[in-house]
Design a protein around this motif. Structure first.
Motif, PDB file in Angstrom:
ATOM      1  N   THR A 189      -6.791  -9.851   6.776  1.00 47.63           N
ATOM      2  CA  THR A 189      -6.869  -8.843   5.726  1.00 47.63           C
ATOM      3  C   THR A 189      -6.725  -9.503   4.376  1.00 47.63           C
ATOM      4  O   THR A 189      -6.339 -10.660   4.267  1.00 47.63           O
ATOM      5  CB  THR A 189      -5.759  -7.792   5.885  1.00 47.63           C
ATOM      6  OG1 THR A 189      -4.480  -8.440   5.750  1.00 47.63           O
ATOM      7  CG2 THR A 189      -5.818  -7.125   7.234  1.00 47.63           C
ATOM      8  N   VAL A 198      -6.405 -15.499   7.697  1.00 49.44           N
ATOM      9  CA  VAL A 198      -5.884 -14.144   7.587  1.00 49.44           C
ATOM     10  C   VAL A 198      -6.973 -13.141   7.943  1.00 49.44           C
ATOM     11  O   VAL A 198      -8.165 -13.392   7.777  1.00 49.44           O
ATOM     12  CB  VAL A 198      -5.350 -13.851   6.169  1.00 49.44           C
ATOM     13  CG1 VAL A 198      -4.249 -14.821   5.812  1.00 49.44           C
ATOM     14  CG2 VAL A 198      -6.453 -13.919   5.142  1.00 49.44           C
ATOM     15  N   ASP A 212       7.575  -6.777  -1.127  1.00 47.93           N
ATOM     16  CA  ASP A 212       7.569  -7.536   0.128  1.00 47.93           C
ATOM     17  C   ASP A 212       8.982  -7.756   0.641  1.00 47.93           C
ATOM     18  O   ASP A 212       9.225  -7.737   1.855  1.00 47.93           O
ATOM     19  CB  ASP A 212       6.882  -8.886  -0.083  1.00 47.93           C
ATOM     20  CG  ASP A 212       5.375  -8.749  -0.299  1.00 47.93           C
ATOM     21  OD1 ASP A 212       4.825  -7.685   0.041  1.00 47.93           O
ATOM     22  OD2 ASP A 212       4.772  -9.705  -0.827  1.00 47.93           O
ATOM     23  N   PRO A 234       3.341 -11.384   7.750  1.00 54.63           N
ATOM     24  CA  PRO A 234       1.902 -11.125   7.644  1.00 54.63           C
ATOM     25  C   PRO A 234       1.177 -12.380   7.167  1.00 54.63           C
ATOM     26  O   PRO A 234       1.567 -12.964   6.154  1.00 54.63           O
ATOM     27  CB  PRO A 234       1.830 -10.000   6.598  1.00 54.63           C
ATOM     28  CG  PRO A 234       3.185  -9.363   6.616  1.00 54.63           C
ATOM     29  CD  PRO A 234       4.147 -10.465   6.929  1.00 54.63           C
ATOM     30  N   GLU A 270      -1.470 -12.977   5.576  1.00 46.84           N
ATOM     31  CA  GLU A 270      -1.994 -12.938   4.211  1.00 46.84           C
ATOM     32  C   GLU A 270      -0.900 -13.059   3.166  1.00 46.84           C
ATOM     33  O   GLU A 270      -1.180 -13.240   1.978  1.00 46.84           O
ATOM     34  CB  GLU A 270      -2.800 -11.657   3.990  1.00 46.84           C
ATOM     35  CG  GLU A 270      -1.977 -10.375   3.954  1.00 46.84           C
ATOM     36  CD  GLU A 270      -1.726  -9.797   5.340  1.00 46.84           C
ATOM     37  OE1 GLU A 270      -1.257  -8.644   5.416  1.00 46.84           O
ATOM     38  OE2 GLU A 270      -1.997 -10.491   6.343  1.00 46.84           O
TER      39      GLU A 270
END
Length: 489
Positions: free
Chosen positions: A215, A213, A292, A428, A430
């Motif tokens: 971030t 990842v 999310d 994403p 992460e």
């Protein structure tokens, strides 16, 4: 900044996904034998559904939480592998415990523990492929998982038959006892599950988070703004369900109202999270997961619709194939008749056949996806599955039903492979574990909806032609194929 992940060899792809072979053996043994164990212990037929409803609800809750936790985990054992190992230990104990349960409530606890443990293993395994493989190898990685899922289902389905016919263990026992073929299937399955997952744990090494990842996962969650709409939608759906029952379009509304209650609960959760964030409370796991979910990228929203339609059709097949083909191919609706029993035995062969076809088809999908693109490839496979459901409705010769199940196998291979490639590429990085867990919502909800609503529809509209529901499944697959085309190639 992420660094490039090295290309895995054939052996590396095998090692990354081999644990899924054991996980699927656990699921297949549960699906095929749990009802038999409950009935042996004295559970009435009309209460079997209550024993089973905890399983999808457990997955609905466990997978997002485990995904969220695994995104934030890094130990000497790695990021995902601690969850593999913990789930394997608990699932092994549950597989040994379930066929030895002395009472119904002990069996219910064992079934819940088994499902929770298998979900603890399964969700990180899905994210594990995204972590370990570069984008160009992800279709092959998920294809290996699909192949192991098919192989595990075939092995688990055949084990009781082999124990009876090859090793001559008894398949019938006095009332209140579990047959040795079932008990030893669970013991052998427990050993296979633990060994397969341990193989992946021992033979793989996870990359540090910085490799995977770019971030951290400390960004504040999105504040949900539509909680009131979800509550109103759930209330409106409940009113519609009650109206359908009063009009005679639905035989019973009790179980169907669970779906409406779920929508209301999601709305309440959004309001609670928004209020907590407005007060300045530190966001917890629920706040992050709800945030999310409401902030899902557009491509994942479209994929969620595809998943919802797809899995709604699959639960139709799993629940209604036996009565459907008993009527069309054996010309009976009497569940106590010998012909119905023959139909049920043939369904076991049909289900093993589609799992076997999926095992082979999985390895052809990456090449086809490179040529056609993932949306077209998955749409094509779902279209083949829709035609197969039409076959389950219309074919009246048992042997020809194998052809229909081959089509289901092609679709099943794609269902277990290509949506997860899209998910791994779009979510994403992460938050991949959390999104894999959240996507289980769009697998469980349609199953709950169909399981609670379609029975009443069938009783009210098609009481003597259960095969008609296969046309509903065909329509759902076709709609999913069309919806898939809205995703970017």
């Amino acid at each position: 900044m992420t660094s490039a992940r090295p290309r895995q060899s054939w052996q590396g792809l095998w090692n990354i996904s081999f644990g899924f072979f054991g996980i699927q053996i656990g699921f297949a043994l549960q699906n095929a034998n749990a009802s038999r164990i409950f009935q042996t212990l004295g559970t009435p037929l009309d209460q079997l559904g209550l024993m089973w409803i905890a399983a999808p609800l457990t997955g609905l809750l466990v997978q997002p939480i485990i995904g969220y936790a695994s995104d934030r985990t890094w130990t000497r054992l790695g990021r995902r592998r601690p969850f593999f190992l913990a789930g394997a230990v608990l699932a092994t104990l549950a597989l040994v415990m379930l066929p030895q349960a002395p009472t119904i409530w002990v069996a219910a606890v064992a079934l819940w523990l088994l499902d929770a443990s298998l979900n603890t293993c399964m969700e990180p395994f899905r994210a594990f492929v995204g972590d370990m493989l570069a984008e160009e190898q992800q279709p092959a990685g998920y294809a290996f998982q699909t192949a192991f899922i098919g192989a595990g289902a075939v092995v688990a389905s055949l084990t009781p038959w082999l124990l009876e016919h090859v090793f001559h263990l008894a398949n019938t026992v006095p009332a209140g006892m579990v047959a040795p073929t079932v008990r030893w299937s669970f013991y052998l399955g427990a050993a296979a599950l633990f060994g397969a997952i341990l193989w992946t744990v021992v033979t793989t090494r996870e990359y540090p988070p910085a490799t995977v990842v770019a971030t951290t996962v400390s960004a504040p969650p999105t504040v949900p703004a539509n909680g009131a709409r979800w509550i109103l939608g759930g209330v409106a759906l409940g009113i519609v369900i009650l109206g359908c029952e009063l009009a005679g379009w639905l035989a019973s509304s009790g179980e169907a109202l669970l779906v409406a209650a779920g929508l209301v609960a999601f709305g309440v959760a959004q309001l609670a999270v928004a209020r907590a964030q407005w007060r300045g409370d530190a966001p917890g796991v629920v706040a992050h997961l709800v945030g999310d979910l409401v902030a899902m990228p557009p491509a994942l929203r479209q994929l969620a619709m595809v998943q919802f339609l797809t899995w709604g059709a699959l639960i139709v097949m799993w629940v209604y194939t036996t009565p459907a083909i008993a009527h069309t191919a054996w010309h009976t609706l009497d569940a106590a008749s010998a012909a119905y029993g023959d139909a049920g035995n043939w369904v076991g062969i049909l289900f093993a056949a589609y799992s076997g076809v999926a095992t082979i088809a999985a390895f052809l999908l990456p090449r086809l996806a490179r040529r056609l693109g993932i949306p077209r490839t998955h749409g094509l496979c779902l279209g083949i599955g829709a035609l197969a459901f039409v076959g389950l409705f219309s074919l009246n010769q048992p042997e020809w039903l194998l052809l229909a199940m081959a089509g289901i196998g092609v679709a099943w291979a794609s269902i277990l492979t290509l949506p997860y490639v899209v998910l791994a590429r779009t979510a994403p990085p992460e938050k991949l574990g959390a999104y894999v867990g959240l996507f289980n919502i769009f697998i469980v909800l349609p199953q709950l909806a169909v399981a609670t609503i379609l029975g009443g529809v069938l009783k009210a509209w098609f009481p003597t032609s259960p095969e008609t529901v296969m046309l509903i499944a065909a329509a759902l697959f076709a709609a999913a194929a069309v919806a898939m085309q809205r995703l970017p190639r």
